[in-house]
Design a protein around this motif. Structure first.
Motif, PDB file in Angstrom:
ATOM      1  N   MET A 222       0.827  -1.208   0.000  1.00 25.61           N
ATOM      2  CA  MET A 222       0.000   0.000   0.000  1.00 25.61           C
ATOM      3  C   MET A 222       0.864   1.263   0.000  1.00 25.61           C
ATOM      4  SD  MET A 222      -3.267  -0.925   0.056  1.00 25.61           S
ATOM      5  CE  MET A 222      -4.199   0.360   0.872  1.00 25.61           C
ATOM      6  N   GLN A 223       0.732   2.041  -1.074  1.00 26.70           N
ATOM      7  CA  GLN A 223       1.349   3.364  -1.158  1.00 26.70           C
ATOM      8  C   GLN A 223       0.315   4.414  -0.764  1.00 26.70           C
ATOM      9  OE1 GLN A 223       4.655   3.598  -1.907  1.00 26.70           O
ATOM     10  NE2 GLN A 223       4.611   1.358  -1.995  1.00 26.70           N
ATOM     11  N   GLU A 224       0.763   5.640  -0.634  1.00 22.99           N
ATOM     12  CA  GLU A 224      -0.159   6.688  -0.177  1.00 22.99           C
ATOM     13  C   GLU A 224      -1.349   6.836  -1.107  1.00 22.99           C
ATOM     14  OE1 GLU A 224      -0.109  11.428   1.075  1.00 22.99           O
ATOM     15  OE2 GLU A 224       1.768  10.324   0.816  1.00 22.99           O
ATOM     16  N   ARG A 225      -1.113   6.656  -2.427  1.00 15.54           N
ATOM     17  CA  ARG A 225      -2.219   6.806  -3.372  1.00 15.54           C
ATOM     18  C   ARG A 225      -3.264   5.706  -3.191  1.00 15.54           C
ATOM     19  NH1 ARG A 225       2.121   4.792  -6.224  1.00 15.54           N
ATOM     20  NH2 ARG A 225       1.790   2.876  -7.438  1.00 15.54           N
ATOM     21  N   HIS A 226      -2.800   4.506  -2.793  1.00 13.34           N
ATOM     22  CA  HIS A 226      -3.748   3.415  -2.567  1.00 13.34           C
ATOM     23  C   HIS A 226      -4.578   3.685  -1.308  1.00 13.34           C
ATOM     24  CE1 HIS A 226      -0.351   1.217  -4.724  1.00 13.34           C
ATOM     25  NE2 HIS A 226      -1.358   1.270  -5.602  1.00 13.34           N
ATOM     26  N   TRP A 227      -3.915   4.190  -0.262  1.00 14.81           N
ATOM     27  CA  TRP A 227      -4.629   4.541   0.969  1.00 14.81           C
ATOM     28  C   TRP A 227      -5.640   5.649   0.704  1.00 14.81           C
ATOM     29  CZ3 TRP A 227      -4.830   1.586   5.003  1.00 14.81           C
ATOM     30  CH2 TRP A 227      -3.744   0.780   5.384  1.00 14.81           C
ATOM     31  N   ASP A 228      -5.210   6.665  -0.064  1.00  9.86           N
ATOM     32  CA  ASP A 228      -6.121   7.777  -0.368  1.00  9.86           C
ATOM     33  C   ASP A 228      -7.349   7.279  -1.113  1.00  9.86           C
ATOM     34  OD1 ASP A 228      -4.556   9.685   0.837  1.00  9.86           O
ATOM     35  OD2 ASP A 228      -3.466  10.225  -1.003  1.00  9.86           O
ATOM     36  N   ARG A 229      -7.146   6.359  -2.052  1.00  8.44           N
ATOM     37  CA  ARG A 229      -8.276   5.822  -2.815  1.00  8.44           C
ATOM     38  C   ARG A 229      -9.209   5.035  -1.896  1.00  8.44           C
ATOM     39  NH1 ARG A 229      -7.992   2.076  -8.335  1.00  8.44           N
ATOM     40  NH2 ARG A 229     -10.224   1.490  -8.348  1.00  8.44           N
ATOM     41  N   LEU A 230      -8.623   4.209  -1.013  1.00  2.43           N
ATOM     42  CA  LEU A 230      -9.423   3.403  -0.087  1.00  2.43           C
ATOM     43  C   LEU A 230     -10.236   4.308   0.845  1.00  2.43           C
ATOM     44  CD1 LEU A 230     -10.227   0.679   1.122  1.00  2.43           C
ATOM     45  CD2 LEU A 230      -8.154   0.765   2.528  1.00  2.43           C
ATOM     46  N   PHE A 231      -9.592   5.355   1.373  1.00  2.00           N
ATOM     47  CA  PHE A 231     -10.299   6.281   2.276  1.00  2.00           C
ATOM     48  C   PHE A 231     -11.371   7.047   1.521  1.00  2.00           C
ATOM     49  CE2 PHE A 231      -7.283   5.154   5.354  1.00  2.00           C
ATOM     50  CZ  PHE A 231      -7.562   5.771   6.569  1.00  2.00           C
ATOM     51  N   ASP A 232     -11.071   7.407   0.283  1.00  2.00           N
ATOM     52  CA  ASP A 232     -12.039   8.132  -0.540  1.00  2.00           C
ATOM     53  C   ASP A 232     -13.276   7.273  -0.780  1.00  2.00           C
ATOM     54  OD1 ASP A 232     -13.170  10.095  -2.044  1.00  2.00           O
ATOM     55  OD2 ASP A 232     -12.056   9.625  -3.877  1.00  2.00           O
ATOM     56  N   GLU A 233     -13.081   5.978  -1.092  1.00  2.34           N
ATOM     57  CA  GLU A 233     -14.200   5.072  -1.347  1.00  2.34           C
ATOM     58  C   GLU A 233     -15.001   4.798  -0.074  1.00  2.34           C
ATOM     59  OE1 GLU A 233     -13.072   1.495  -3.331  1.00  2.34           O
ATOM     60  OE2 GLU A 233     -12.123   2.530  -5.020  1.00  2.34           O
ATOM     61  N   CYS A 234     -14.376   5.026   1.069  1.00  2.00           N
ATOM     62  CA  CYS A 234     -15.065   4.837   2.366  1.00  2.00           C
ATOM     63  C   CYS A 234     -15.633   6.157   2.886  1.00  2.00           C
ATOM     64  CB  CYS A 234     -14.105   4.249   3.390  1.00  2.00           C
ATOM     65  SG  CYS A 234     -13.556   2.573   3.021  1.00  2.00           S
ATOM     66  N   CYS A 235     -15.697   7.175   1.994  1.00  2.00           N
ATOM     67  CA  CYS A 235     -16.242   8.494   2.353  1.00  2.00           C
ATOM     68  C   CYS A 235     -15.427   9.183   3.461  1.00  2.00           C
ATOM     69  CB  CYS A 235     -17.709   8.381   2.783  1.00  2.00           C
ATOM     70  SG  CYS A 235     -18.777   7.638   1.524  1.00  2.00           S
ATOM     71  N   LYS A 236     -14.139   8.939   3.461  1.00  2.00           N
ATOM     72  CA  LYS A 236     -13.256   9.567   4.452  1.00  2.00           C
ATOM     73  C   LYS A 236     -12.102  10.274   3.732  1.00  2.00           C
ATOM     74  CE  LYS A 236     -15.290   8.245   8.276  1.00  2.00           C
ATOM     75  NZ  LYS A 236     -16.545   7.825   7.615  1.00  2.00           N
ATOM     76  N   LYS A 237     -12.445  10.980   2.673  1.00  2.55           N
ATOM     77  CA  LYS A 237     -11.445  11.645   1.848  1.00  2.55           C
ATOM     78  C   LYS A 237     -10.617  12.628   2.671  1.00  2.55           C
ATOM     79  CE  LYS A 237     -10.905  14.170  -2.493  1.00  2.55           C
ATOM     80  NZ  LYS A 237     -11.614  14.744  -3.677  1.00  2.55           N
ATOM     81  N   GLY A 238      -9.292  12.557   2.499  1.00  2.00           N
ATOM     82  CA  GLY A 238      -8.385  13.457   3.173  1.00  2.00           C
ATOM     83  C   GLY A 238      -8.065  13.076   4.603  1.00  2.00           C
ATOM     84  N   LYS A 239      -8.607  11.959   5.079  1.00  2.18           N
ATOM     85  CA  LYS A 239      -8.394  11.544   6.472  1.00  2.18           C
ATOM     86  C   LYS A 239      -7.122  10.715   6.656  1.00  2.18           C
ATOM     87  CE  LYS A 239     -12.158  13.147   8.500  1.00  2.18           C
ATOM     88  NZ  LYS A 239     -12.101  14.100   9.633  1.00  2.18           N
ATOM     89  N   TYR A 240      -6.572  10.199   5.557  1.00  2.00           N
ATOM     90  CA  TYR A 240      -5.404   9.321   5.711  1.00  2.00           C
ATOM     91  C   TYR A 240      -4.146  10.115   6.037  1.00  2.00           C
ATOM     92  CZ  TYR A 240      -1.427   6.381   4.750  1.00  2.00           C
ATOM     93  OH  TYR A 240      -0.232   5.726   4.863  1.00  2.00           O
TER      94      TYR A 240
END
Length: 270
Positions: A222-240
């Motif tokens: 998991m790179q930062e872009r993968h975490w950002d995508r996962l958080f975005d899909e979980c409606c937690k954009k910008g939280k990572y």
């Protein structure tokens, strides 16, 4: 005294054997036990009189001795009931030291209790059966189990709440979690457990169901872009951020959908 009926029966048996010899015209025989038995009964009655004459004195001393042991045991039993009320009040070092010290004191009473029970048997009186001893030792066992449980919980909970997910020793986390689960199940079989046990059990159950999801994330690249995508899909954009813990992942419901996690981690691995 309980043996007297058996002794009478044996002497009667010898009398019957002697009578049988006489009926068979054998050489005349005599039962030698009557004189000895009569002497024994006289001495027994004398001993019984001595015992009865001094019984009150011995029983009084036994009552004092028994009362002293009972009071001490009641005190230790009540102390053995003092367990931490909750996780916030759990002072591991102090509780461990107190438990070990109390255990030594209770075990030290074992010989005195045994002596007192033997005196009661000899004097044919009952002052106390010291049932609190067994209860106190059971309480000590509960305390010792609780200490083991709390130590494991501390190790696991630190991995969950204090260490960033990227730095978690997942092998340690899984092994300690499994041991913690076993200890919880062992204590859960008891009829009654302290409130702090329930608190530990409930806390463990809040993060233990997500082991498979966490393992996928741990093994993924998991790179930062993968975490950002996962958080975005979980409606937690910008939280990572790279300080995110297992506790955060659960609170944000990031681990609530294993299908989404499998998809993202497969992308990270490819």
């Amino acid at each position: 005294q309980s043996l007297l009926p058996n002794m009478n029966s044996e002497i009667t048996f010898v009398d019957e054997v002697v009578a049988l010899f006489e009926q068979s015209n054998f050489k005349q025989q005599f039962n030698p036990l009557h004189e000895t038995y009569a002497q024994f009964k006289n001495e027994f009655q004398s001993a019984l009189s001595v015992k009865n004459n001094h019984m009150d004195t011995y029983i009084l001393e036994l009552k004092k001795f028994s009362y002293k042991q009972t009071r001490k045991l009641d005190k230790y039993y009540n102390l053995s009931l003092l367990l931490p009320k909750n996780l916030q009040d759990f002072d591991l070092d102090n509780f461990s030291m107190t438990t070990e010290k109390l255990k030594r004191k209770i075990k030290k009473m074992k010989d005195s209790i045994k002596t007192c029970l033997n005196y009661q048997k000899v004097l044919e009186t009952e002052q106390s059966q010291f049932d609190q001893y067994k209860g106190a030792m059971q309480n000590i066992k509960t305390a010792e189990n609780l200490i083991v449980l709390y130590k494991l919980y501390q190790e696991v909970y630190k991995q969950v709440t204090q260490i960033p997910f990227e730095q978690v020793n997942f092998d340690l986390y899984e092994s300690k979690s499994e041991k913690l689960k076993e200890e919880i199940e062992k204590m859960n079989s008891a009829k009654k457990n302290p409130a702090v046990f329930t608190e530990i059990s409930n806390s463990f159950n809040s993060f233990s169901p997500f082991s498979e999801e966490l393992l996928l994330l741990y093994n993924g690249k998991m790179q930062e872009r993968h975490w950002d995508r996962l958080f975005d899909e979980c409606c937690k954009k910008g939280k990572y951020n790279n300080k995110i813990t297992i506790h955060d992942l659960i609170e944000y419901n990031i681990v609530g959908n294993i299908g989404r996690i499998k998809k993202i981690t497969e992308i990270s691995l490819n």
